[in-house]
Design an enzyme around this catalytic site. Structure first.
Site, PDB file in Angstrom:
ATOM      1  N   GLU A  50       0.813  -1.220   0.000  1.00 44.97           N
ATOM      2  CA  GLU A  50       0.000   0.000   0.000  1.00 44.97           C
ATOM      3  C   GLU A  50       0.848   1.272   0.000  1.00 44.97           C
ATOM      4  O   GLU A  50       0.420   2.309  -0.495  1.00 44.97           O
ATOM      5  CB  GLU A  50      -0.961   0.013   1.187  1.00 44.97           C
ATOM      6  N   PHE A 112     -11.441  -7.121  13.791  1.00 41.31           N
ATOM      7  CA  PHE A 112     -10.359  -7.580  12.926  1.00 41.31           C
ATOM      8  C   PHE A 112     -10.039  -6.502  11.884  1.00 41.31           C
ATOM      9  O   PHE A 112     -10.931  -5.973  11.236  1.00 41.31           O
ATOM     10  CB  PHE A 112     -10.768  -8.884  12.235  1.00 41.31           C
ATOM     11  N   GLN A 113      -8.769  -6.195  11.752  1.00 37.55           N
ATOM     12  CA  GLN A 113      -8.276  -5.169  10.817  1.00 37.55           C
ATOM     13  C   GLN A 113      -8.914  -3.798  11.074  1.00 37.55           C
ATOM     14  O   GLN A 113      -9.148  -3.032  10.146  1.00 37.55           O
ATOM     15  CB  GLN A 113      -8.453  -5.606   9.358  1.00 37.55           C
ATOM     16  N   LYS A 162     -17.594  -0.678   5.919  1.00 39.50           N
ATOM     17  CA  LYS A 162     -18.046  -1.659   4.929  1.00 39.50           C
ATOM     18  C   LYS A 162     -19.563  -1.662   4.771  1.00 39.50           C
ATOM     19  O   LYS A 162     -20.076  -1.757   3.651  1.00 39.50           O
ATOM     20  CB  LYS A 162     -17.551  -3.051   5.326  1.00 39.50           C
ATOM     21  N   MET A 474      24.465   9.283   2.164  1.00 39.77           N
ATOM     22  CA  MET A 474      24.328  10.552   2.874  1.00 39.77           C
ATOM     23  C   MET A 474      24.648  10.353   4.362  1.00 39.77           C
ATOM     24  O   MET A 474      25.256  11.215   4.996  1.00 39.77           O
ATOM     25  CB  MET A 474      22.916  11.108   2.676  1.00 39.77           C
TER      26      MET A 474
END
Lengths: 577, 165
Positions: A50, A112-113, A162, A474
């Site tokens: 993602e 969940f999630q 949802k 760097m």
């Protein structure tokens, strides 16, 4: 006919003119994916992580000016995207992120999630919404695009549970516009401010234009060019602003700031009038604030009032759309006599003659600067160049002379390693007709190599220019200068075979070890129009980025290659990053 | 310097956390914060007291204005204004202390809102300084609980917090 929330959402995106979505499915967004499956007008690009989705949408936006869209699921889907959202936020890049959420009834139950997406992203978005009712969908999407793309742009997140994507309702037409009593966008500036700025500009004997990313985001490059040429003033651009004014033009002094050119920084220091357009006086640019532009009157043009006098107090603050403000100034300056600045130009030419970007070549060793110069030559300066973060980013900014806007794409504000590759993919999707190169290092590229798989699936041919010096360069440079060469954790042993890695993802890999092979390899890579080519180029591991203003120093205290090899820093400087 | 900042904002879930989050993320100080819906139930009024120099206050006002939910920000301290805070305090009383406490209650024009055998619950509205002074005059060892609302305020005469400049 009734539609479900997911269909209404997808239809709204269609009405908004969305052609591409970068995303990744999951439980909470299954209905949205089902609706997308039935939609031919929008192409969905299935990334591999993602964070890659957010960076790709960001690169898409930066290359095209169109608002990129990201779609992720709840929980880890949105937390993975957060780095990409913060990256866009720091560089004021418009983007709309849609995240699924657990069903409304489960919110707050540690489902969940489940994650508090609105809470987690609050400090790295311009605004965010949690949709609570199916009837809010169309207006929320209209508002999100409006907020993301107007004023000082930025990412806007829409979190949608949802159950709302499943519920059905008789759809309302998508609105043409949206009224928000709490959100007004500044446009034309106060004419008294324009007049005051014009008076100041007319008196300037040592003027300089200091322009930034705002001139690109605000599509003000034509006005910036006309304004600067009309006055014959020198111009320096920030890392984010490169390309707004052509780098190869004689009035351009190049980039300013920590790794800017000697002439740009010296001119800033000695200027008596600084016209700051679409910039935010970032710490990489100003160096030590106490030593910043000691003799200058500063005019600051910005659409965001909170940027004005945030770091540096300014004399004339012009709040407005930089494109409109510059057009007003162009008209106003036509009625003014300006000072003869030929002495100022002779001084600048002296600084230029120092040739601060010169570097020593070594027989048998590929210098990273040479790679960028060769890339510039092979692409005739016309490619879109994305970069990751570190030394290679600075070299790309210094040695690829951008003459056009939206060709230089990098994470300037947040400094996100891993940005370059997905951003290049997004840029290629936005601008398929242009060559796209991703300048990276072996450290940065390993943060996002999984997107090589996406790039094969969607046939987005990008040329990856990996400046492989074995070090987090760097970090190594700062350790050499400021930590007595204690190279703590800046060397990466056990690097992968990048050629085989590229090949395993179905791309072409080329390893370049000798300088004489460099140009032929780059030519070959760009000949492969339809293929992604990974050029693994072994470069000098000891090379440092010069010139440099060490932390705590002022613009006039630059360190030059060859002259000041070993930098030093005062105690205040060590506190900075 | 102490500033009272009055914010008119959309009465929406999360609006408070946007303001509070801004103060913590940017390291601004909050002495007190009150928030409640206005007579228009779609709007909330938030009043924040912050102690900072004028430059920081300017930054706070600008950053607040940048929040999408915020409609209007007024630094009350820069105008003629009235500020009030409400105190509820519970103190232990006995025969020895009663006289002194009653004297303080009269001196500060407090209200005695509840009295039990050995506990007074006292209400006082006024400027924060008055409340501080009153509390300082009580015997600290006798104070059982202190609850203060934080400051709210309003512009005087023709200036309005809701409409116009």
């Amino acid at each position: 006919m009734k539609l479900n929330g997911a269909q209404i959402l997808v239809n709204s995106l269609k009405s908004e003119g969305v052609k591409h979505i970068f995303g990744y499915p999951g439980g909470a967004v299954l209905h949205i994916y089902d609706a997308l499956n039935a939609c031919d007008e929008i192409e969905h690009i299935l990334v591999r992580h993602e964070q890659g989705a957010a960076h790709a949408a960001d690169g898409y936006t930066r290359a095209s000016g169109k608002c990129g869209v990201t779609l992720v699921t709840s929980g880890p889907g949105i937390t993975n995207a957060v780095t990409g959202i913060a990256t866009a936020y720091m560089d004021s890049i418009p983007m709309v992120i849609i995240s699924g959420q657990v069903p409304s009834a489960l919110i707050g139950n540690d489902a969940f999630q489940e994650v508090d997406a609105v809470g987690i992203t609050r400090s790295c978005v311009k605004h965010n919404f949690l949709i609570k009712n199916i009837n809010q969908i169309v207006n929320t999407i209209k508002k999100a695009f409006h907020i993301a793309t107007t004023g000082r742009p930025g990412p806007v997140l829409i979190d949608i549970p949802k159950d709302i994507t499943i519920a059905t309702v008789e759809p309302k037409p998508y609105p043409n516009s949206v009224e928000m009593r709490s959100y007004q966008v500044p446009s034309r500036a106060d004419s008294a401010k324009i007049n005051a700025a014009a008076d100041l500009i007319a008196l300037a004997k040592c003027p300089i234009v200091y322009s930034g990313g705002g001139c690109i985001i605000g599509n003000a490059y034509q006005e910036l060019r006309a304004f600067t040429r009309q006055l014959g003033f020198p111009i320096t651009q920030t890392l984010m602003g490169l390309g707004a004014y052509p780098a190869t033009d004689k009035q351009s002094l190049g980039m300013l700031g920590m790794h800017g050119t000697y002439e740009a920084n010296m001119a800033m220091h000695d200027a008596d009038c600084v016209i700051a357009a679409g910039v935010r006086f970032d710490d990489r640019v100003t160096a030590n604030i106490d030593k910043f532009c000691p003799n200058a009157k500063i005019i600051h043009i910005d659409i965001d009032p909170s940027s004005i006098s945030k770091n540096v107090a300014v004399d004339i603050a012009i709040v407005g759309d930089v494109k409109l403000v510059l057009s007003d100034l162009i008209v106003k300056m036509k009625t003014k006599f300006i000072q003869d600045i030929s002495l100022w130009w002779s001084q600048i030419d002296q600084w230029r003659s120092v040739n601060s970007l010169a570097y020593q070549t070594k027989l048998g060793i590929i210098k990273p600067q040479t790679v960028i110069e060769t890339l510039y030559e092979v692409t005739k300066g016309n490619a879109i160049v994305t970069s990751d973060v570190g030394q290679h980013q600075m070299w790309a900014a210094q040695y690829y002379h951008f003459d056009q806007p939206r060709r230089w794409i990098n994470s300037g504000g947040l400094g996100t390693m891993g940005f370059g590759l997905p951003a290049a993919m997004g840029a290629k999707i936005a601008k398929p007709e242009l060559n796209v190169a991703c300048v990276t290092g072996e450290g940065s590229i390993q943060m996002m190599t999984q997107e090589l798989s996406t790039m094969l699936q969607y046939a987005t041919p990008v040329k990856i220019v990996n400046l492989n010096n074995g070090y987090l360069g760097m970090v190594r440079q700062w350790q050499e200068f400021f930590y007595e060469k204690r190279y703590s954790m800046s060397y990466m042993d056990a690097l992968p075979n990048f050629v085989k890695l590229a090949e395993s993802y179905g791309h072409i890999g080329i390893k370049v070890e000798k300088e004489q092979d460099l140009k032929p390899a780059l030519i070959e890579a760009f000949k492969q129009k339809d293929r992604t080519v990974f050029l693994d180029i072994l470069t000098d591991p000891t090379e440092n980025v010069f010139p440099m203003i060490p932390s705590g120093a002022g613009h006039h205290e630059m360190l030059l290659a060859g002259r000041d090899e070993m930098a030093s820093m005062n105690d205040d400087g060590l506190n900075l990053v | 310097m102490r500033h009272i900042i009055s914010i008119l904002l959309e009465n929406e879930a999360g609006a408070l956390s946007r303001v509070a989050g801004l103060f913590s993320a940017r390291g601004f100080n909050i002495e007190s914060l009150t928030v409640v819906a206005t007579n228009d139930s779609t709007l909330s009024r938030m009043t924040i007291v912050s102690i900072a120099d004028d430059g920081i206050i300017e930054k706070i006002v600008k950053q607040l204005n940048k929040l999408i939910d915020v409609i209007k920000v007024t630094d009350l301290t820069a105008t003629e204004h009235i500020e009030r805070e409400l105190l509820l305090v519970k103190v232990n009383v006995n025969q020895q202390t009663q006289v002194d406490i009653n004297k303080q209650i009269d001196a500060f024009s407090c209200k005695l809102v509840d009295v039990s055998e050995d506990i007074y619950t006292i209400e006082l509205a006024g400027k924060s300084k008055k409340i501080n002074d009153f509390l300082a005059n009580l015997d600290a060892s006798k104070i059982l609980d202190v609850s203060r609302t934080g400051v709210t305020g309003i512009c005087m005469r023709n200036r309005n917090l809701t409409k116009g400049a």
